[in-house]
Design a protein around this motif. Structure first.
Motif, PDB file in Angstrom:
ATOM      1  N   ALA A 195       8.471 -30.850  44.983  1.00  0.00           N
ATOM      2  CA  ALA A 195       7.763 -30.720  43.709  1.00  0.00           C
ATOM      3  C   ALA A 195       7.438 -29.264  43.416  1.00  0.00           C
ATOM      4  O   ALA A 195       7.298 -28.438  44.319  1.00  0.00           O
ATOM      5  N   THR A 196       7.315 -28.966  42.129  1.00  0.00           N
ATOM      6  CA  THR A 196       6.833 -27.671  41.657  1.00  0.00           C
ATOM      7  C   THR A 196       5.721 -27.956  40.637  1.00  0.00           C
ATOM      8  O   THR A 196       5.587 -29.083  40.149  1.00  0.00           O
ATOM      9  N   PRO A 197       4.872 -26.957  40.342  1.00  0.00           N
ATOM     10  CA  PRO A 197       3.684 -27.224  39.521  1.00  0.00           C
ATOM     11  C   PRO A 197       3.947 -27.894  38.177  1.00  0.00           C
ATOM     12  O   PRO A 197       3.195 -28.797  37.767  1.00  0.00           O
ATOM     13  N   GLY A 198       4.986 -27.482  37.470  1.00  0.00           N
ATOM     14  CA  GLY A 198       5.268 -28.108  36.184  1.00  0.00           C
ATOM     15  C   GLY A 198       5.616 -29.575  36.321  1.00  0.00           C
ATOM     16  O   GLY A 198       5.233 -30.402  35.474  1.00  0.00           O
ATOM     17  N   HIS A 199       6.346 -29.915  37.373  1.00  0.00           N
ATOM     18  CA  HIS A 199       6.704 -31.311  37.643  1.00  0.00           C
ATOM     19  C   HIS A 199       5.446 -32.127  37.933  1.00  0.00           C
ATOM     20  O   HIS A 199       5.286 -33.257  37.457  1.00  0.00           O
ATOM     21  N   VAL A 200       4.537 -31.531  38.700  1.00  0.00           N
ATOM     22  CA  VAL A 200       3.275 -32.209  39.025  1.00  0.00           C
ATOM     23  C   VAL A 200       2.497 -32.524  37.750  1.00  0.00           C
ATOM     24  O   VAL A 200       2.042 -33.660  37.525  1.00  0.00           O
ATOM     25  N   HIS A 219      -0.621 -35.768  47.422  1.00  0.00           N
ATOM     26  CA  HIS A 219      -0.269 -35.617  48.842  1.00  0.00           C
ATOM     27  C   HIS A 219       1.006 -34.771  48.909  1.00  0.00           C
ATOM     28  O   HIS A 219       2.103 -35.280  48.675  1.00  0.00           O
ATOM     29  N   PHE A 220       0.837 -33.487  49.205  1.00  0.00           N
ATOM     30  CA  PHE A 220       1.972 -32.565  49.155  1.00  0.00           C
ATOM     31  C   PHE A 220       2.422 -32.110  50.539  1.00  0.00           C
ATOM     32  O   PHE A 220       1.600 -31.920  51.436  1.00  0.00           O
ATOM     33  N   HIS A 221       3.740 -31.932  50.668  1.00  0.00           N
ATOM     34  CA  HIS A 221       4.322 -31.317  51.858  1.00  0.00           C
ATOM     35  C   HIS A 221       4.791 -29.917  51.488  1.00  0.00           C
ATOM     36  O   HIS A 221       5.089 -29.624  50.328  1.00  0.00           O
ATOM     37  N   ASP A 264       4.604 -36.238  47.730  1.00  0.00           N
ATOM     38  CA  ASP A 264       5.812 -35.406  47.636  1.00  0.00           C
ATOM     39  C   ASP A 264       6.387 -35.320  49.055  1.00  0.00           C
ATOM     40  O   ASP A 264       6.253 -34.308  49.737  1.00  0.00           O
ATOM     41  N   THR A 265       7.022 -36.389  49.474  1.00  0.00           N
ATOM     42  CA  THR A 265       7.355 -36.603  50.876  1.00  0.00           C
ATOM     43  C   THR A 265       8.293 -35.555  51.450  1.00  0.00           C
ATOM     44  O   THR A 265       8.212 -35.236  52.639  1.00  0.00           O
ATOM     45  N   CYS A 323       7.655 -39.477  45.296  1.00  0.00           N
ATOM     46  CA  CYS A 323       7.314 -39.447  43.867  1.00  0.00           C
ATOM     47  C   CYS A 323       8.064 -38.361  43.099  1.00  0.00           C
ATOM     48  O   CYS A 323       8.165 -38.428  41.868  1.00  0.00           O
ATOM     49  N   PHE A 324       8.570 -37.363  43.800  1.00  0.00           N
ATOM     50  CA  PHE A 324       9.201 -36.233  43.120  1.00  0.00           C
ATOM     51  C   PHE A 324      10.677 -36.070  43.478  1.00  0.00           C
ATOM     52  O   PHE A 324      11.467 -35.599  42.670  1.00  0.00           O
ATOM     53  N   GLY A 325      11.027 -36.425  44.686  1.00  0.00           N
ATOM     54  CA  GLY A 325      12.408 -36.300  45.130  1.00  0.00           C
ATOM     55  C   GLY A 325      12.635 -37.138  46.362  1.00  0.00           C
ATOM     56  O   GLY A 325      11.687 -37.483  47.076  1.00  0.00           O
TER      57      GLY A 325
END
Length: 312
Positions: free
Chosen positions: A193-198, A218-220, A188-189, A155-157
């Motif tokens: 991700a960083t907080p602002g992106h979230v 779901h963060f790694h 965020d496989t 979802c983020f990268g």
């Protein structure tokens, strides 16, 4: 083993209670080289539930060739009949769903991708083709009275495509949501991700008609951002956070991905913030130490190491 707790300083901007969706027995174990006996997996699930986790993802009904570690789903499920927790299982297709329902599964999950590259690597399909495959599975599960969760990875990268545009993730999320999923878990496989992106992604999803109450995260911890990202999601109003006991798990198709957010680390933070989880941190830590012994290696969870005096 210490069972110390942090000083509690409540934050009124956060939800009063958070549901931890424990993924250790499925996502955590699926890539482990050491084959874990079925009896040990069953005890792992029982112990996690006894520690107060009310949602424990038990296994996956994928073809044994793809995930040998979880090839014993048929043997495991009957051993969990008395577990006092929700026991979701992952299903890749209609055959997997049929197997799961036959064993009494009441909650299932499908696993999609926000990017074409990962859809091809993980599902051997395009995003469109994977969604088309999930549509009848979700419909059949709902018709059978099962609750459905939709996982969306990358979802983020993405390791092949790089940063994933927010509008792309929103577009695929909305399509997966529209299939009839009760909940979407945003993955965020590779941990970029960083907080602002979230916050930006969650806001964009709300604007696209996906309510916060139907979202999980779901963060790694590849770059050490998982807890910060979880806190950003909680400040946005998300109340379901995926985590893995002892920080077990990674992703076989994302070589740089480290483990999932450790459940112990999340519980320590939430305890300090006065957010209720129902989880006994001492019992959880003991469980993860026990599983680390079976796997023959220490846990990456910093809270677990601090509480158990386990060497890195």
């Amino acid at each position: 083993m210490s069972t110390g707790l942090p000083m509690t300083v409540p934050d009124p901007s956060l939800p009063a209670r958070v549901r931890i969706h424990e993924v250790g027995p499925r996502d955590g174990l699926q890539n482990e080289k050491t084959v874990v006996p079925t009896e040990v997996k069953a005890e792992f699930v029982h112990r996690l539930a006894a520690a107060g986790l009310d949602t424990v993802e038990a296994t996956s009904f994928v073809h044994p060739k793809w995930v040998p570690q979880l090839a014993d789903a048929e043997q495991l499920m009957p051993m969990l009949g008395d577990v006092p927790a929700r026991l979701p299982v992952l299903v890749p297709n209609q055959r997997g769903l049929d197997r799961a329902l036959a064993l009494g599964a009441r909650e299932i999950a499908v696993f999609g991708s926000a990017t074409e590259a990962f859809a091809k690597a993980n599902l051997n399909r395009t995003v469109d083709e994977s969604l088309a495959m999930f549509a009848p599975v979700v419909a059949a599960a709902r018709e059978a009275g099962a609750r459905v969760r939709g996982y969306l990875s990358m979802c983020f990268g993405d390791p092949w495509e790089g940063a994933v545009p927010i509008e792309q993730t929103v577009r695929v999320s909305r399509r997966l949501f529209d299939l009839g999923c009760d909940e979407l878990s945003l993955g965020d496989t590779i941990g970029v991700a960083t907080p602002g992106h979230v916050t930006a992604l969650l806001t964009a999803l709300n604007e696209a008609g996906v309510p916060t109450g139907r979202l999980a995260v779901h963060f790694h911890d590849t770059y050490g951002q998982a807890l910060a990202n979880a806190l950003a999601a909680l400040r946005h109003g998300v109340t379901t956070v995926d985590a893995s006991a002892g920080g077990l798990g990674g992703c076989p198709y994302a070589k740089s991905a480290t483990g999932n957010l450790a459940t112990e680390d999340l519980v320590w933070m939430l305890n300090g913030l006065g957010v209720s989880t129902g989880v006994d941190l001492g019992l959880l830590t003991a469980t993860s130490v026990w599983m680390a012994g079976h796997l023959g290696r220490p846990s990456p969870s910093r809270t677990l190491r601090a509480l158990s005096h386990q060497e890195p």
